[in-house]
Structures are given as C-alpha cells and as structure tokens.
Enzyme design. Structure first.
Site, PDB file in Angstrom:
ATOM      1  N   HIS A  58      -3.443  46.257  65.233  1.00 29.66           N
ATOM      2  CA  HIS A  58      -4.307  47.419  65.011  1.00 29.66           C
ATOM      3  C   HIS A  58      -4.364  47.671  63.499  1.00 29.66           C
ATOM      4  CE1 HIS A  58      -3.821  48.263  69.291  1.00 29.66           C
ATOM      5  NE2 HIS A  58      -4.673  49.272  69.194  1.00 29.66           N
ATOM      6  N   HIS A  72      -6.210  49.255  76.628  1.00 29.06           N
ATOM      7  CA  HIS A  72      -4.833  49.723  76.800  1.00 29.06           C
ATOM      8  C   HIS A  72      -4.596  50.134  78.248  1.00 29.06           C
ATOM      9  CE1 HIS A  72      -3.544  50.004  72.515  1.00 29.06           C
ATOM     10  NE2 HIS A  72      -4.852  50.086  72.316  1.00 29.06           N
ATOM     11  N   ASP A  97     -11.092  49.900  74.597  1.00 30.24           N
ATOM     12  CA  ASP A  97      -9.924  50.606  74.062  1.00 30.24           C
ATOM     13  C   ASP A  97      -9.233  51.401  75.160  1.00 30.24           C
ATOM     14  OD1 ASP A  97      -8.079  51.168  72.117  1.00 30.24           O
ATOM     15  OD2 ASP A  97      -9.236  52.750  71.159  1.00 30.24           O
ATOM     16  N   GLU A 146      -8.409  51.193  61.384  1.00 28.25           N
ATOM     17  CA  GLU A 146      -9.008  52.185  62.279  1.00 28.25           C
ATOM     18  C   GLU A 146      -8.941  53.552  61.612  1.00 28.25           C
ATOM     19  OE1 GLU A 146      -8.631  53.841  66.875  1.00 28.25           O
ATOM     20  OE2 GLU A 146      -6.946  52.764  65.978  1.00 28.25           O
ATOM     21  N   ASP A 154      -2.289  52.042  79.543  1.00 29.26           N
ATOM     22  CA  ASP A 154      -2.021  53.471  79.705  1.00 29.26           C
ATOM     23  C   ASP A 154      -3.192  54.343  79.254  1.00 29.26           C
ATOM     24  OD1 ASP A 154      -1.702  52.858  77.038  1.00 29.26           O
ATOM     25  OD2 ASP A 154       0.232  53.841  76.786  1.00 29.26           O
ATOM     26  N   GLY A 171      -0.303  52.379  67.281  1.00 33.16           N
ATOM     27  CA  GLY A 171       0.203  53.686  66.901  1.00 33.16           C
ATOM     28  C   GLY A 171      -0.422  54.134  65.592  1.00 33.16           C
ATOM     29  N   HIS A 203      -9.599  44.113  74.082  1.00 31.05           N
ATOM     30  CA  HIS A 203      -8.861  45.277  73.573  1.00 31.05           C
ATOM     31  C   HIS A 203      -8.991  46.427  74.564  1.00 31.05           C
ATOM     32  CE1 HIS A 203      -7.248  47.418  69.839  1.00 31.05           C
ATOM     33  NE2 HIS A 203      -7.300  48.352  70.778  1.00 31.05           N
TER      34      HIS A 203
END
Length: 366
Positions: A208, A26, A300, A211, A28, A181, A24
């Site tokens: 996701h 990202h 993350d 969270e 970006d 998101g 996991h």
C-alpha cells in the site's frame, strides 16, 4: 480505445456477465451487513453501533465516506471484532467467494491481516487455514479461482513473522504478502527485512503506497523495497504535469513506474472516500490509462464503499466513457499482474478473458 462519449448501453448487469480479475480486495472490508449482525450475536460482540442491518450498512458507508483514511480505517474495528473464531472467519471467507463469483470475477487475490484475528486465542496458522477453507467452500463449483494475500500492519512489528507465514502457506493458496494501514509515519522501509525475506524465498509482494501519503511512499516502495505491485498509488499523479495543450510531462519516478510496468491497484470509489482523490471525475485513473500505465481496477472494501467490481467498471463507463475494449484492457492488465505462474496467467488470458470479450469488442468497433 477509450470512447469520447458515454457508453450508456453497457450496464452493471452486462459487466457482471463478463470475466473480471480482482487484485485488491480486503476480506474484513467485504462482509455482508447481515453477517456482521449475526456474527456479533453468535460471538458475543457487543460494540456494534446498531444491530439493524440497514442502519448498520448506512453507518459503515457514512464512516467510510468521510474523506479521511484514518476515519475510514476506524470502521474495521467492528468487522474485525466479529472475526475472532474459526467458524466466523470461515463464514466470512466463504461468503466473500460466493459474492465475487456472483459478480463474474474469475480470478481474485483477497487480502487479510492474520495478526488482527488473535483476540480469542487463534494462532496465525489457524487464521490462515480458516480463510483458505472458506475460500474453497465458497468457490466450489464456480469459475472463480480465489487466492490469498497475507497483510502485515505497517504500524506494528510483526511483518517478518507474517512474511514467513505467507511463505509457509504458499503451496496451499497464499500467493503473496502485503503491508497496510496508515501510511503517515509508517514508511515501507520500516519493513524492509520482511520484503527481503519474501524476495529471498522467490515470493511476491505488493505494498500500500501513495494513497494517503505522497511520492516518497511510492518511491520507497519501488526503489528501496522492490515491490511487485503498488496498492492504490494514486499520488503518482503528483509526478505528472499536464500542459495547457493536454500534453503530459512525466517526472523521473512516474517515468520509471510506467517504463518497468509496475502494476497500480487502483480503487476509484475507495480513493474518493478516503480523500486520496477529489472525485471520480478527477480520479487519475483516466489520465494514467491514457498514458498506458499498468492500471488495474479494484474494489478495496466492498462493504465500506458499497461497491462491487462490476459497479466500479460501470462507474468508469459512465464517467470516462469507457467501452468494452477499455474494460478488457484493464482486465488483461490485472491478469498479467496476478501473483500466479506465467503459464497459468496465459491460460486465463487466452482461454477465459479474451474469448469472454471477443464478440463485444468486435461489435463495438464495427
């Protein structure tokens, strides 16, 4: 076996030398601050809060450490903003691979949302191609095997299109699908057609869930959408009660998640920064590891949280007293849960991970 005391002899440098698996992360959320500044200049992006590299790094971490997932996600406006050309995307992907390889990661699945990189006319396929080209360039000559997960934004309506894109590129380096998101108001079942498409194509997906939102998000992801893995899933702890004697009583959902070995992609530092967990000391990963859930450790967003996979493990060593056997256990969990064919996972487990920890675990138990 988890140690009762801290294990100060295990350092970040020690952990960096052992094989690790990351599920996991990202794309970006992992840019180098200097790269953000340079790409902003090259692409004409003028909205950065500062062009001083050190100050920008501090700004990203300050925004991310707000205790709010919504505020945390706002920082991505700038990283995505400089990733709107093929050259920029390739560079970010190449540097991601270089950084993970330098951290001792041997297998990683890095996710990104192609729909966020179309502002300057790129097609979805061009975005995927640029990322995969960057991954190949950055991992060449290293032990790192890097694959992609394609993410759809849960507040948009392109999830089926992104799922089809993931299937179209799965023989070229894309191994799965994801939605991400803000969770509140955007339940997983809104994208049920995308998940069903992936299933019909014999593909894999993670969601996701749990969270910033509670048990209903996890329940929908597992029981309605049939997720292969859960991103974060911190709130599964809401279905676990610990009595005064320390005995854990699991509710029906927690029992199910543990029984069928649903992998949990936990990101301790990020979970604290977004307010999903109150602190590292009170993060549920310790309890879930003790209860033998299929827990994995992840980064993350390496830029926003200021972490590497090695530093995340080092934090757990410091706070939970983990030893080499714990780090190996968590790493094996991740490799077992990867979206790779079974025989490839076995190769990593038997030829890379177990040998990489054998002497350390043996010495620890001696």
């Amino acid at each position: 076996m988890t140690n009762d005391a801290r294990s100060p002899t295990i350092t970040v440098e020690d952990i960096r030398r052992v094989p690790k698996v990351l599920l996991h992360d990202h794309l970006d959320g992992g840019l180098r601050p200097a790269t953000v500044v340079e790409l902003a200049d090259e692409t004409g992006y003028r909205d950065l809060p500062t062009t001083d590299v050190h100050a920008l790094s501090t700004w990203f971490r300050g925004g991310a450490h707000s205790g709010s997932l919504v505020r945390y996600l706002e920082t991505f406006r700038h990283t995505v903003g400089v990733m709107q050309t093929q050259d920029a995307i390739m560079r970010v992907a190449r540097e991601c691979a270089e950084d993970l390889a330098a951290d001792g990661v041997v297998y990683a699945e890095v996710r990104f949302a192609p729909e966020l990189h179309l502002e300057r006319g790129l097609s979805l396929d061009a975005v995927v191609e640029a990322v995969l080209d960057g991954f190949r360039a950055g991992s060449a000559g290293t032990p790192l095997h890097l694959r992609a997960l394609l993410t759809a934004m849960r507040h948009q309506a392109r999830s089926l299109e992104i799922a089809q894109l993931a299937v179209r590129w799965r023989d070229a380096g894309v191994v799965g699908f994801d939605i991400a998101g803000a969770e509140a108001g955007n339940p997983p079942t809104r994208h049920l057609d995308a998940f069903q498409y992936i299933q019909r194509a014999n593909g894999h997906f993670t969601i996701h869930a749990g969270e910033a939102f509670g048990l209903p998000s996890i329940w929908e992801a597992v029981q309605w959408c049939n997720a292969d893995r859960l991103g974060h899933a911190v709130r599964i702890v809401d279905d676990i009660t610990v009595d005064p004697d320390g005995k854990a009583i699991l509710g029906d959902l927690a029992n199910y998640v543990r029984d069928v070995r649903v992998p949990l992609e936990m990101c301790p530092s990020s979970n604290v920064h977004t307010g999903a967990a109150p602190s590292i000391e009170r993060h549920p990963i310790g309890l879930l590891r003790r209860l033998q859930f299929r827990v994995t450790v992840n980064t993350d967003n390496r830029l926003m949280s200021g972490v590497s996979l090695s530093s995340e493990f080092a934090t757990l060593v410091d706070v939970n007293g983990y030893g080499w056997s714990d780090i190996r256990w968590l790493t094996l969990n991740a490799m077992k849960s990867a979206f790779l064919p079974f025989d490839r996972r076995l190769d990593f487990i038997n030829d890379v991970i177990k040998p990489g920890y054998a002497e350390l675990v043996s010495a620890e138990s001696a």
